[in-house]
Design an enzyme around this catalytic site. Structure first.
Site, PDB file in Angstrom:
ATOM      1  N   GLY A  88      42.721  33.565  32.445  1.00  0.00           N
ATOM      2  CA  GLY A  88      41.870  34.608  33.018  1.00  0.00           C
ATOM      3  C   GLY A  88      42.069  35.925  32.272  1.00  0.00           C
ATOM      4  O   GLY A  88      41.997  37.011  32.833  1.00  0.00           O
TER       5      GLY A  88
ATOM      6  N   GLY B 143      39.454  38.913  32.331  1.00  0.00           N
ATOM      7  CA  GLY B 143      39.116  39.534  33.624  1.00  0.00           C
ATOM      8  C   GLY B 143      39.581  40.976  33.734  1.00  0.00           C
ATOM      9  O   GLY B 143      40.186  41.525  32.800  1.00  0.00           O
ATOM     10  N   GLN B 144      39.307  41.598  34.899  1.00  0.00           N
ATOM     11  CA  GLN B 144      39.623  43.025  35.078  1.00  0.00           C
ATOM     12  C   GLN B 144      41.112  43.294  34.877  1.00  0.00           C
ATOM     13  O   GLN B 144      41.486  44.187  34.106  1.00  0.00           O
ATOM     14  CB  GLN B 144      39.222  43.474  36.495  1.00  0.00           C
ATOM     15  CG  GLN B 144      39.466  44.967  36.733  1.00  0.00           C
ATOM     16  CD  GLN B 144      39.454  45.370  38.193  1.00  0.00           C
ATOM     17  OE1 GLN B 144      39.517  44.538  39.104  1.00  0.00           O
ATOM     18  NE2 GLN B 144      39.391  46.673  38.427  1.00  0.00           N
TER      19      GLN B 144
ATOM     20  N   ILE C  68      41.006  32.140  27.846  1.00  0.00           N
ATOM     21  CA  ILE C  68      39.684  32.570  28.349  1.00  0.00           C
ATOM     22  C   ILE C  68      38.880  31.340  28.736  1.00  0.00           C
ATOM     23  O   ILE C  68      39.231  30.225  28.353  1.00  0.00           O
ATOM     24  CB  ILE C  68      38.915  33.370  27.267  1.00  0.00           C
ATOM     25  CG1 ILE C  68      38.720  32.512  26.016  1.00  0.00           C
ATOM     26  CG2 ILE C  68      39.637  34.674  26.935  1.00  0.00           C
ATOM     27  CD1 ILE C  68      37.672  33.033  25.070  1.00  0.00           C
ATOM     28  N   ARG C  69      37.804  31.552  29.486  1.00  0.00           N
ATOM     29  CA  ARG C  69      36.920  30.414  29.794  1.00  0.00           C
ATOM     30  C   ARG C  69      35.590  30.646  29.081  1.00  0.00           C
ATOM     31  O   ARG C  69      35.430  30.342  27.933  1.00  0.00           O
ATOM     32  CB  ARG C  69      36.736  30.270  31.308  1.00  0.00           C
ATOM     33  CG  ARG C  69      36.810  28.793  31.731  1.00  0.00           C
ATOM     34  CD  ARG C  69      37.011  28.675  33.207  1.00  0.00           C
ATOM     35  NE  ARG C  69      35.859  29.161  33.943  1.00  0.00           N
ATOM     36  CZ  ARG C  69      34.767  28.464  34.112  1.00  0.00           C
ATOM     37  NH1 ARG C  69      34.667  27.273  33.571  1.00  0.00           N
ATOM     38  NH2 ARG C  69      33.748  28.920  34.790  1.00  0.00           N
TER      39      ARG C  69
ATOM     40  N   ASP D  79      40.840  26.374  30.805  1.00  0.00           N
ATOM     41  CA  ASP D  79      40.324  26.369  32.177  1.00  0.00           C
ATOM     42  C   ASP D  79      41.397  25.700  33.038  1.00  0.00           C
ATOM     43  O   ASP D  79      41.788  24.562  32.765  1.00  0.00           O
ATOM     44  CB  ASP D  79      39.014  25.556  32.215  1.00  0.00           C
ATOM     45  CG  ASP D  79      38.426  25.485  33.622  1.00  0.00           C
ATOM     46  OD1 ASP D  79      37.246  25.127  33.750  1.00  0.00           O
ATOM     47  OD2 ASP D  79      39.172  25.792  34.589  1.00  0.00           O
TER      48      ASP D  79
ATOM     49  N   TYR E   3      38.263  33.275  50.083  1.00  0.00           N
ATOM     50  CA  TYR E   3      39.182  33.881  49.107  1.00  0.00           C
ATOM     51  C   TYR E   3      40.537  34.152  49.770  1.00  0.00           C
ATOM     52  O   TYR E   3      41.582  33.803  49.233  1.00  0.00           O
ATOM     53  CB  TYR E   3      38.577  35.171  48.584  1.00  0.00           C
ATOM     54  CG  TYR E   3      39.462  36.003  47.700  1.00  0.00           C
ATOM     55  CD1 TYR E   3      39.895  37.255  48.112  1.00  0.00           C
ATOM     56  CD2 TYR E   3      39.844  35.558  46.438  1.00  0.00           C
ATOM     57  CE1 TYR E   3      40.697  38.038  47.308  1.00  0.00           C
ATOM     58  CE2 TYR E   3      40.640  36.345  45.616  1.00  0.00           C
ATOM     59  CZ  TYR E   3      41.066  37.588  46.060  1.00  0.00           C
ATOM     60  OH  TYR E   3      41.866  38.378  45.253  1.00  0.00           O
TER      61      TYR E   3
ATOM     62  N   LYS F  12      44.266  32.569  49.091  1.00  0.00           N
ATOM     63  CA  LYS F  12      45.420  33.417  48.739  1.00  0.00           C
ATOM     64  C   LYS F  12      46.602  33.137  49.664  1.00  0.00           C
ATOM     65  O   LYS F  12      47.751  33.098  49.235  1.00  0.00           O
ATOM     66  CB  LYS F  12      45.023  34.894  48.745  1.00  0.00           C
ATOM     67  CG  LYS F  12      44.148  35.284  47.559  1.00  0.00           C
ATOM     68  CD  LYS F  12      44.865  35.016  46.243  1.00  0.00           C
ATOM     69  CE  LYS F  12      43.973  35.066  45.029  1.00  0.00           C
ATOM     70  NZ  LYS F  12      44.676  34.673  43.791  1.00  0.00           N
TER      71      LYS F  12
ATOM     72  N   ILE G  15      41.843  47.027  43.063  1.00  0.00           N
ATOM     73  CA  ILE G  15      42.312  47.579  41.785  1.00  0.00           C
ATOM     74  C   ILE G  15      41.165  48.330  41.102  1.00  0.00           C
ATOM     75  O   ILE G  15      40.057  47.800  40.962  1.00  0.00           O
ATOM     76  CB  ILE G  15      42.844  46.467  40.864  1.00  0.00           C
ATOM     77  CG1 ILE G  15      43.984  45.707  41.552  1.00  0.00           C
ATOM     78  CG2 ILE G  15      43.308  47.048  39.518  1.00  0.00           C
ATOM     79  CD1 ILE G  15      45.203  46.531  41.927  1.00  0.00           C
TER      80      ILE G  15
HETATM   81  C1  VAH Z   1      38.292  41.620  46.040  1.00  0.00           C
HETATM   82  N1  VAH Z   1      39.189  43.042  44.280  1.00  0.00           N
HETATM   83  O1  VAH Z   1      37.657  42.615  46.402  1.00  0.00           O
HETATM   84  C2  VAH Z   1      39.485  41.870  45.104  1.00  0.00           C
HETATM   85  C3  VAH Z   1      40.757  42.145  45.870  1.00  0.00           C
HETATM   86  C4  VAH Z   1      41.828  43.296  47.812  1.00  0.00           C
HETATM   87  C5  VAH Z   1      40.568  43.003  47.090  1.00  0.00           C
HETATM   88  O2  VAH Z   1      41.433  40.986  46.176  1.00  0.00           O
HETATM   89  O3  VAH Z   1      38.022  40.487  46.390  1.00  0.00           O
END
Ligand code: VAH
Length: 320
Positions: free
Chosen positions: A8, A11-12, A34-35, A53, A143, A147, A173
């Site tokens: 990744g 990514g940001q 990278i992908r 990947d 998501y 996590k 972030i």
């Molecule tokens: C999101 N930037 O918005 C991520 C992050 C806490 C937010 O995990 O999904």
């Protein structure tokens, strides 16, 4: 010297963390995985780049063998907003990718695996202010579920196999190098670009929405400090709360107006409002401060000044 694979890497966070790792460990010792997204010039010109990947075990193993990788950093993830549009994709990438990385790290007896978590692990039943390290984890997004599961899975590999797995719960972030993609906190980046380019921005959460946020230099500092911390001193592993600042969307707009007085912010909450509402206002990061010396450097005003300076430079060069 350690050989580090960062998955990744375009990514940001991944794009900036790759460059920091190369400064510390040497360009040739940090493989940018990278992908589809092409890496930046800086990444392409400072060390090896490989298509990796996390869902493709063969690709992963080939890369690990080719470079004798002993540390894997898995920054690849489907974030909260995109994850709600395609929950199965989020589960597949975030969980099946993770189990592949952990299994391979176990089989190859790797030195360390770093797997980020997020404040998205918290949900509406979690204490909302100064959210403690140990608390209720009932997220309402796929998501967030991935996590929480990722934290539990990483800790399992620590306890069962003695694998060194670490992670921290990133807040939103904010950065000016690589745009974020598909996150609920993306408004906190877009506001700066829109303020410089158009002097106005329509925010997709309401003005009172308050979330824990962190400027990229502090994110990189937290990540490298945890990565280099003495494992024997860690009582937590994959789930460290890390805080830096907490502000509402209106406070963010007021911070921008200090430097662009004509800037106007309007508010049109969309489906991401419900996600933001399920997350805490602020977190208690005492364990990170006690166990590996965490301490942020940036507050809202310092971040705003730095963000506007960098984005104005990009704008003047016609890059945005
Ligand atoms: C999101 N930037 O918005 C991520 C992050 C806490 C937010 O995990 O999904």
């Amino acid at each position: 010297m350690e050989k580090i694979l960062i998955i990744g890497s375009a990514g940001q966070i991944g794009s900036e963390f790759t460059l920091l790792l190369r400064e510390i460990y040497g360009g040739d010792n940090v493989i940018a995985g990278i992908r589809k997204t092409r890496p930046s010039e800086k990444i392409a010109n400072t060390g090896p780049v490989e298509v990796v990947d996390a869902l493709n075990v063969e690709e992963l193993v080939d890369t690990i063998k080719k470079y004798n990788v002993d540390i894997i950093i898995n920054m690849a993830a489907i974030l909260s907003a995109t994850g709600e549009k395609n929950p199965n994709l989020a589960w597949n990438v975030n969980m099946n990718g993770l189990i592949n990385v952990l299994e391979i790290a176990r089989e190859f007896k790797m030195k360390q695996v770093l797997v980020p978590s997020s404040i998205a692990v918290f949900g509406p039943s979690t204490p909302v202010d100064n959210t403690p390290q140990e608390t209720i984890l009932k997220p309402t997004t796929m998501y967030g579920i991935t996590k929480v599961s990722g934290e539990l899975l990483g800790d399992y590999y620590v306890q069962k196999y003695g694998l060194d797995v670490r992670g921290l719960r990133y807040p939103g972030i904010i950065s000016h190098e690589t745009l974020p993609g598909g996150g609920t906190t993306d408004y906190a980046v877009a506001i700066y670009y829109e303020a410089v380019k158009n002097k106005k921005y329509t925010c997709f959460v309401n003005e009172d929405t308050r979330l824990p946020m962190m400027y990229m230099p502090d994110c990189l500092k937290a990540t490298i400090d945890l990565m280099q911390a003495d494992f024997s001193k860690l009582k937590h592993h994959c789930d460290f709360n890390v805080g830096a600042m907490s502000f509402s969307a209106k406070e963010l707009a007021d911070s921008v107006k200090k430097y662009i007085p004509e800037f106007e912010m309007t508010y049109q909450p969309d489906e991401r409002q419900a996600i933001a509402d399920s997350w805490p206002n602020s977190v208690d990061d005492t364990p990170a401060r006690e166990q590996w010396g965490w301490k942020p450097d940036y507050d809202l005003d310092a971040m705003t000044q730095d963000m506007l300076k960098a984005i104005r430079e990009k704008h003047e060069k016609g890059l945005i």
